[in-house]
Motif scaffolding. Sequence first.
Motif, mmCIF file in Angstrom:
data_model
loop_
_atom_site.group_PDB
_atom_site.id
_atom_site.type_symbol
_atom_site.label_atom_id
_atom_site.label_comp_id
_atom_site.label_asym_id
_atom_site.label_seq_id
_atom_site.Cartn_x
_atom_site.Cartn_y
_atom_site.Cartn_z
ATOM 1 N N ASN A 182 3.362 10.756 -1.094
ATOM 2 C CA ASN A 182 2.987 11.686 -0.015
ATOM 3 C C ASN A 182 1.970 11.101 0.955
ATOM 4 O OD1 ASN A 182 4.699 13.691 -1.007
ATOM 5 N ND2 ASN A 182 3.143 14.316 -2.491
ATOM 6 N N GLY A 183 2.027 9.815 1.171
ATOM 7 C CA GLY A 183 1.157 9.182 2.152
ATOM 8 C C GLY A 183 -0.182 8.718 1.631
ATOM 9 N N SER A 184 -0.447 8.889 0.340
ATOM 10 C CA SER A 184 -1.735 8.441 -0.190
ATOM 11 C C SER A 184 -1.789 6.922 -0.353
ATOM 12 C CB SER A 184 -2.037 9.120 -1.528
ATOM 13 O OG SER A 184 -1.094 8.724 -2.503
ATOM 14 N N ASP A 185 -0.650 6.270 -0.369
ATOM 15 C CA ASP A 185 -0.581 4.813 -0.471
ATOM 16 C C ASP A 185 0.213 4.305 0.724
ATOM 17 O OD1 ASP A 185 -0.517 2.153 -1.241
ATOM 18 O OD2 ASP A 185 0.231 2.561 -3.261
ATOM 19 N N VAL A 186 -0.411 3.479 1.543
ATOM 20 C CA VAL A 186 0.226 2.926 2.745
ATOM 21 C C VAL A 186 0.151 1.416 2.672
ATOM 22 C CG1 VAL A 186 0.182 2.828 5.264
ATOM 23 C CG2 VAL A 186 -0.394 4.966 4.095
ATOM 24 N N TRP A 233 9.429 3.552 -1.901
ATOM 25 C CA TRP A 233 8.648 3.592 -0.671
ATOM 26 C C TRP A 233 9.523 4.110 0.460
ATOM 27 C CZ3 TRP A 233 3.539 1.809 -0.551
ATOM 28 C CH2 TRP A 233 3.103 1.140 -1.700
ATOM 29 N N TRP A 258 -4.907 2.795 -0.544
ATOM 30 C CA TRP A 258 -4.568 3.892 -1.440
ATOM 31 C C TRP A 258 -5.801 4.764 -1.597
ATOM 32 C CZ3 TRP A 258 -6.161 5.812 -6.164
ATOM 33 C CH2 TRP A 258 -5.241 6.576 -6.871
ATOM 34 N N THR A 263 5.597 -0.690 8.031
ATOM 35 C CA THR A 263 4.655 0.110 7.264
ATOM 36 C C THR A 263 5.433 1.050 6.359
ATOM 37 O OG1 THR A 263 3.000 -0.055 9.006
ATOM 38 C CG2 THR A 263 2.730 1.734 7.421
ATOM 39 N N TRP A 264 5.065 1.028 5.083
ATOM 40 C CA TRP A 264 5.723 1.808 4.038
ATOM 41 C C TRP A 264 4.713 2.747 3.403
ATOM 42 C CZ3 TRP A 264 10.907 1.093 3.620
ATOM 43 C CH2 TRP A 264 11.431 -0.065 4.206
ATOM 44 N N THR A 265 5.192 3.898 2.943
ATOM 45 C CA THR A 265 4.300 4.871 2.316
ATOM 46 C C THR A 265 4.916 5.386 1.020
ATOM 47 O OG1 THR A 265 3.010 6.873 2.686
ATOM 48 C CG2 THR A 265 5.202 6.822 3.640
ATOM 49 N N LYS A 276 7.330 4.236 7.215
ATOM 50 C CA LYS A 276 6.504 5.135 8.019
ATOM 51 C C LYS A 276 6.867 4.919 9.481
ATOM 52 C CE LYS A 276 1.753 6.605 8.520
ATOM 53 N NZ LYS A 276 0.377 6.367 8.122
#
Length: 124
Positions: free
Chosen positions: A38-42, A120, A55, A33-35, A123
């Motif tokens: 600031n975590g709005s897109d996973v 990216w 997103w 899992t990549w983000t 996570k």
Amino acid sequence: MKYILPLVLMNLLLAACTKISSDDTVRRQIVGTWTIDNGSDVWTLSPDGGFNEKWARAAKALAFQGTWQVTNGILVATITNKSSVGFTNVAAVGSAISSHIVRLDSDHLTLVYDSQTNHWLRKP
């Protein structure tokens, strides 16, 4: 002396059989899992070749599902399902998005798509 050639040939054969191509290495390392942003897109890449991406910001949300593969250092993600709220220009189901893998290590993934670079972070 007569045993040297067979030993050399056997070592070359063993080395060829155990060599892992760089694409195989990338396929193993990229799973997870990549983000971004600031975590709005996973983005989650599964070992079976499937992916999910979500997103969300303010009143906008986007979700993609699909398949992925790596060939010659290029990550190709093909969209099989999508949902969006607040977007009008979104990639269609069936679209294949090709990104050049610039960097991949245990914590970082850098992709270039359509002259845009995205960094990216893995996570935990």
